[in-house]
Design a protein around this motif. Sequence first.
Motif, PDB file in Angstrom:
ATOM      1  N   ARG A  79       0.826  -1.192   0.000  1.00  0.00           N
ATOM      2  CA  ARG A  79       0.000   0.000   0.000  1.00  0.00           C
ATOM      3  C   ARG A  79       0.870   1.255   0.000  1.00  0.00           C
ATOM      4  O   ARG A  79       2.043   1.228   0.381  1.00  0.00           O
ATOM      5  N   PHE A  80       0.246   2.348  -0.384  1.00  0.00           N
ATOM      6  CA  PHE A  80       0.927   3.633  -0.475  1.00  0.00           C
ATOM      7  C   PHE A  80       1.344   4.089   0.910  1.00  0.00           C
ATOM      8  O   PHE A  80       0.527   4.098   1.854  1.00  0.00           O
ATOM      9  N   ASN A  81       2.621   4.513   1.019  1.00  0.00           N
ATOM     10  CA  ASN A  81       3.138   4.901   2.334  1.00  0.00           C
ATOM     11  C   ASN A  81       3.861   6.235   2.266  1.00  0.00           C
ATOM     12  O   ASN A  81       4.649   6.540   3.145  1.00  0.00           O
ATOM     13  N   GLY A  82       3.623   7.027   1.222  1.00  0.00           N
ATOM     14  CA  GLY A  82       4.270   8.317   1.089  1.00  0.00           C
ATOM     15  C   GLY A  82       5.070   8.404  -0.196  1.00  0.00           C
ATOM     16  O   GLY A  82       4.997   7.533  -1.073  1.00  0.00           O
ATOM     17  N   VAL A  83       5.852   9.490  -0.322  1.00  0.00           N
ATOM     18  CA  VAL A  83       6.659   9.705  -1.514  1.00  0.00           C
ATOM     19  C   VAL A  83       8.014  10.266  -1.123  1.00  0.00           C
ATOM     20  O   VAL A  83       8.188  10.835  -0.023  1.00  0.00           O
ATOM     21  N   ILE A  84       8.992  10.052  -2.016  1.00  0.00           N
ATOM     22  CA  ILE A  84      10.261  10.770  -1.935  1.00  0.00           C
ATOM     23  C   ILE A  84      10.196  11.864  -2.998  1.00  0.00           C
ATOM     24  O   ILE A  84      10.084  11.594  -4.195  1.00  0.00           O
ATOM     25  N   LEU A  85      10.165  13.136  -2.571  1.00  0.00           N
ATOM     26  CA  LEU A  85      10.035  14.291  -3.464  1.00  0.00           C
ATOM     27  C   LEU A  85      11.409  14.831  -3.794  1.00  0.00           C
ATOM     28  O   LEU A  85      12.152  15.255  -2.887  1.00  0.00           O
TER      29      LEU A  85
END
Length: 843
Positions: free
Chosen positions: A203-209
């Motif tokens: 599942r989605f757990n955030g992003v590295i921007l």
Amino acid sequence: MELNKAASVVQKVGPWAWWLSWWRSQSPNRQDRFANLAPVAAVVLFLAAIASAFWYLRFEEIEREQEAIKRDVEYAQQRLRLRLLERQEQVMRLARDVSNREIKTEQFLSRAEALVQQYPEFLSLTWIDDRRRILANQSVSSISPSQHLRAGSVLKVGETESHFSLARDLMQPIYGQIDSEADRDAQMAVLQLHSPLSNDQGRFNGVILAEYSMEGLLRYGVPTEVLAKYAVALQDGNGRLLAGQTIAGRIALWNLLPGSDKPNNDYQVPVSPVGNDLILKAQAWRTSQGLVGSGLFWLVSMLSVMTAWMLIGNWRHTRRRIQAQKALVAETNFRRAMENSMLTGMRALDLRGRITYVNPAFCQMTGWNESDLVGAVAPFPYWPEQDRELLTQRLEEEISGQHSAGGFQVRVKRKSGQLFDARMYVSPLIDATGKQTGWMTSMTDITEPNRIRQQLASSHERFTIVLEALDASVSVAPLGSEELLFANKLYRLWFGQNTQGHLRLVQQAGASQSPPPSDDVDDMAGLPTESLTITRSENAEIYVAELGKWLEVRSRYINWADGRLAQMVIASDITPRRQAEELAAQQAERAQTASRLITMGEMASSVAHELNQPLTAISNYCSGMISRIKTQQVKEEDLLWALDKTARQAQRAGQIILRIRSFVKRSEPNRSLSDVSAMVSESLELAEIEMRRRHVRLTHHVAARLPQLTVDPILIEQVLINLMKNAAESIDNANRPDGQRQVELRIVPKQIDNQQVVEFSVSDTGQGLPPEDIERVYEAFFSTKVEGMGIGLNLCRSIIESHRGRIVAENLYNASGVCGCRFSFWIPVENTLAQQQPTGIEE
């Protein structure tokens, strides 16, 4: 001859033989035309060759530049694409380690710091969880505090947040740009890469921007040789500049040549993997002046201009010479043609009286040839023998200069001996130096004008005789003057020789004779500008007390013989006609009165029955009061009540008699603005008497807010009563049962023939009219009733038409059978009494 020899030689050459033979077959004028066009064609061909050569060289140069820039831009795009993919792989590797929980926040910051320091295109690396909360951020030191994403804060709603949501939904790396107009300037345009994080369950757990500097990408991603050779820029999909620089367009000489509107020094391609939102554009620096700046170009241009100027000058000189030659030939031909085409005979004499010149018209008039007349001296061959003495005297006066400007009339003899009338005009003959060399005489044949003048004089005499014998007064006077131009015998008998009678007729008839005088207004000001002599005519009937006559005055504007605008007035005695019209009006009025008396006679039994009721009630009230007074059993209140009832019944009987009396009373026609409801009420009061006697139910409908009509109310009431009485008789003759014995009266406004009218209609349930008699019911003494006189409907139509209305009749049908009849008439709406026209019936 030389041209023929050349042609015989060239015939052996092949195709040139045909061209030479065609050239020889052309007329001299056409050969001159081709010779005039040759310099122009040479100039056009020369300029076309020079322009084509320069255009071809320019086109080749543009093609080479375009190929070079296309090749370099695609190479730069590949280099930039590889650099973006390498940075993306590094960010995704960092995101994978974070997703696998192999590194923590401190390790993330250390690795992010290494990446930012190693690769200058990186601005920042940020770790964001699934709730948009910033866990860690590593940025370059040059970034402004407003652009810095602080740990512990939450993403604001904007473009970054929207890219975050898109990466969460797709679970793929997402590129996006930050709007520089929102919170960044154009020099710090930013490209973002959102690389999604996932947990153990996927599942989605955030992003590295990862944020890239557009300037850094351009500087370190594009090869330096491309940056040095071109003006390179990064733009978004809308063409907005993100990084780099562009060259503004310039207006060059080549823009005037065909095909110069095509782009020739720039090229752009989208940058992968970002897509169409990031465009790499390069524009070539122009380091050389090209053909336009070279000396060869200016040398050829100067020589071309000089050659074109010389050819054009030669062409213009040749054309002026040919035009002058043609003008001279045309002028000579024109003068010769004018001389030969003149209908006026021309004769020139020298100072000694010898004929030196005659034109063809003079010879044609006299029948003598030019050789017979030139050189002749008096007496001339065309002089009649009986007029030679007079003509000799005229010739001496002509030579001595004692001639009249209006000319003189003589008789001329043709060679055949026939005589004709001619008018001669003499003038001095002056040469080019201003010296008189003789006399010029023009001669015109006036035989036909003399004949026409005599006929006109005879016609005028006959016309005057006819006007004098007319039984109408005819007078003509100019506008704005008291001069009498013409007056026939009857006018002089009535008014004398002065113009006062004419002005009096114009004034009484109401025609405009002239506008009021003014210092700065033209005498004809105020007159109609259209053709008065064609369209303007006025008729009127007036009474002249001095003559004791009724006159019909007709006036119109005419153009008098001297060009002045005049007014003609024709007055005819119509006294017998007016007397006959008055007698006819009196007879018509008597017929209307007789018709009302006949109607009342036919309704006599109904009126007697209607009067019998109030009279019986009066008798009963009086008898009761007498008996109670005798027995002394009456009270004052009962007596007053009985007297009041008696008075009301007497008043009712009086109103019935008064209404009948006003209806049958003979009176002069009196048209005035009348209320429709009042006329209908009066008509219903009398018609209901007949309706009750015949057991017919009468219904009526009067529309609200009807306009007033300019009518004679008594005559309209007579028409309504007559129509309602005829309807009741038709129902009675048809023996209709009680439920079908009905007459309906309707009054409504309508618009007929573009005019507002009020329509009155009377409908019955009788047996209708025979179809063959519908058009004849209005004829005098024609009736469909056994005992009818045939004058009622005839008078009704006369009354309605005198009010400028119309009356029509039609049968009413139920399926295929006749179930009744309807008579309807309408009267136009008029606002003032002045609009009402006089009618023959009432006058």
